[in-house]
Scaffold this motif. Structure first.
Motif, PDB file in Angstrom:
ATOM      1  N   SER A 262      11.016 -42.221  22.072  1.00 14.85           N
ATOM      2  CA  SER A 262      12.065 -42.815  22.892  1.00 14.85           C
ATOM      3  C   SER A 262      12.309 -44.237  22.437  1.00 14.85           C
ATOM      4  O   SER A 262      11.430 -44.890  21.863  1.00 14.85           O
ATOM      5  CB  SER A 262      11.642 -42.809  24.370  1.00 14.85           C
ATOM      6  N   SER A 315      12.135 -40.203  29.392  1.00 13.43           N
ATOM      7  CA  SER A 315      13.341 -40.207  28.563  1.00 13.43           C
ATOM      8  C   SER A 315      13.164 -39.328  27.331  1.00 13.43           C
ATOM      9  O   SER A 315      14.070 -38.576  26.954  1.00 13.43           O
ATOM     10  CB  SER A 315      13.664 -41.642  28.141  1.00 13.43           C
ATOM     11  N   GLY A 319      15.113 -36.514  28.736  1.00 11.98           N
ATOM     12  CA  GLY A 319      16.379 -37.217  28.631  1.00 11.98           C
ATOM     13  C   GLY A 319      16.894 -37.222  27.208  1.00 11.98           C
ATOM     14  O   GLY A 319      16.560 -36.349  26.403  1.00 11.98           O
ATOM     15  N   ASN A 320      17.671 -38.253  26.900  1.00 11.05           N
ATOM     16  CA  ASN A 320      18.286 -38.331  25.566  1.00 11.05           C
ATOM     17  C   ASN A 320      17.583 -39.328  24.653  1.00 11.05           C
ATOM     18  O   ASN A 320      18.097 -39.683  23.596  1.00 11.05           O
ATOM     19  CB  ASN A 320      19.770 -38.701  25.697  1.00 11.05           C
ATOM     20  N   GLY A 321      16.394 -39.802  25.079  1.00  8.27           N
ATOM     21  CA  GLY A 321      15.651 -40.746  24.254  1.00  8.27           C
ATOM     22  C   GLY A 321      15.990 -42.190  24.504  1.00  8.27           C
ATOM     23  O   GLY A 321      15.418 -43.080  23.878  1.00  8.27           O
ATOM     24  N   SER A 322      16.918 -42.435  25.425  1.00  8.63           N
ATOM     25  CA  SER A 322      17.273 -43.803  25.807  1.00  8.63           C
ATOM     26  C   SER A 322      16.890 -43.997  27.268  1.00  8.63           C
ATOM     27  O   SER A 322      17.337 -43.242  28.140  1.00  8.63           O
ATOM     28  CB  SER A 322      18.781 -44.035  25.614  1.00  8.63           C
ATOM     29  N   SER A 324      16.777 -44.724  30.931  1.00  8.26           N
ATOM     30  CA  SER A 324      17.842 -44.923  31.914  1.00  8.26           C
ATOM     31  C   SER A 324      17.288 -45.544  33.188  1.00  8.26           C
ATOM     32  O   SER A 324      16.069 -45.605  33.401  1.00  8.26           O
ATOM     33  CB  SER A 324      18.494 -43.583  32.258  1.00  8.26           C
TER      34      SER A 324
END
Length: 374
Positions: A262, A315, A319-322, A324
């Motif tokens: 991440s 993440s 998630g998308n690796g960013s 949040s």
């Protein structure tokens, strides 16, 4: 604000499969460079001079290699700690949870001896035998007391080798276990009556103990034992800038060690988490204008680091690796609300009276935290 480590922590193959390698393995390159460049006198049993140990702990240069700071802030306290270990007095590091007592203890032992693993972990179940020695009972029954049947404690081994032993959370031990340290620290000798021998401590032997000022179930140290230590109180970070730097640096190190796939949390996200922790910890907003209810937990710097590391894991995994605001809010909820009844009310009031009024930059985190608190 965290600095990228140039040490072997990120790329050493030694102990690469360990979940957490000892400091002397993680920072082997820095330790070797400091030893190589060291031109000052070394105390007996030390691998480097007191000045080099200070550089290792607080950061600096060893030739062309950058030495990353392991402890940020209060350099004078580090100097006092190192100077104490040059003498024959033991060192006691006291502070609230998350003030880097164990972290500093480990790195002092790693720099001074290249071995931070001689550790007694204090608990309610720690016995005097774990402080002194015990026996291999199968060999004891078969052949009687012998050197081969003797199982030496970390402190015993440190006395024999003239090195440092660590005693973590000493006040969690029963008083009679703590008192076993008095003669060891006074006489610098350990008696084994079953073998009719007495083991003298070699030059360089000392003990670094830690004690928690906020933990429940602790046993106060006797005045006699306290006199055997030079006591240093490690405070919480004095400024928000210092705490942000500490948190950012440790999160980066954890992300590397745990191979979290991440992105690192943004600087604004780190600042927001640290701000929330400092305000709830102190019971007022940073500007001092609003009084707040403090939760039952400590909300230490170490917990802030854990919240951000956990947000990276969320993440990366879901998630998308960013990272949040929702990832961070999930960690904040667990860190703040330890007592469901009391802490939830304090957290809700903080969200409504402080976070909600902080403008657009804080809006995503406020919204996510409010959803988690419903």
């Amino acid at each position: 604000m965290a600095k990228k480590s140039t040490s072997s922590a990120a790329n050493s193959s030694e102990g690469a499969g360990d979940l957490r390698a000892p400091a002397e393995q993680m920072f082997a390159e820095e330790i070797e460079a400091l030893i190589k460049e060291d031109k000052h006198d070394k105390p007996p049993g030390w691998k480097m001079s007191a000045r080099a140990v200070h550089t290792y702990i607080c950061g600096g240069k060893a030739g062309k290699l950058d030495i990353t700071p392991k402890y940020i802030g209060h350099n004078r306290l580090v100097e006092i700690a190192i100077a104490t270990l040059v003498t024959d007095r033991a060192l006691l590091l006291i502070g609230e949870p998350g003030t880097a007592k164990s972290w500093l203890s480990e790195h002092l032992a790693a720099a001074i001896n290249g071995d931070s693993t001689k550790v007694v972990q204090g608990t309610a179940g720690t016995t005097e035998e774990q402080v002194r020695y015990t026996w291999n009972y199968a060999m004891l029954i078969a052949h009687g007391p012998s050197k081969e049947a003797l199982i030496k404690s970390p402190i015993f081994r440190a006395m024999e080798s003239g090195s440092l032993a660590r005693f973590e959370e000493i006040t969690r031990c029963a008083s009679e276990v703590q008192d076993a340290m008095i003669s060891l620290l006074s006489e610098k000798r350990l008696s084994v009556p079953e073998l009719a021998v007495e083991v003298p401590a070699q030059k360089g032997f000392s003990v670094i103990a830690t004690a928690n000022t906020r933990d429940r179930g602790v046993n106060d140290m006797s005045a006699a034992l306290k006199r055997r230590f030079n006591i240093i109180v490690l405070p919480t970070p004095s400024s928000i800038e210092t705490e942000i730097e500490i948190v950012g640096k440790r999160v980066q190190e954890l992300a590397t060690n745990l191979a979290l796939k991440s992105e690192l949390p943004a600087a604004d996200a780190i600042e927001q988490v640290v701000t929330i922790f400092r305000e709830l910890r102190s019971g007022q907003t940073l500007d001092g204008k609003n009084k707040l209810k403090s939760p039952s937990g400590v909300l230490s710097t170490a917990e802030a680091i854990s919240v951000l590391a956990n947000s990276m894991a969320l993440s990366a995994s879901f998630g998308n690796g960013s990272v949040s605001a929702d990832d961070i809010a999930a960690g904040l909820q667990g860190a703040v609300v330890k007592d469901e009844e009391k802490d939830r009310i304090a957290w809700q009031e903080y969200l409504s009276n402080v976070l909600k009024k902080r403008g657009t930059q804080w809006r995503p985190l406020y919204t996510a935290c409010s959803e988690h608190n419903t």
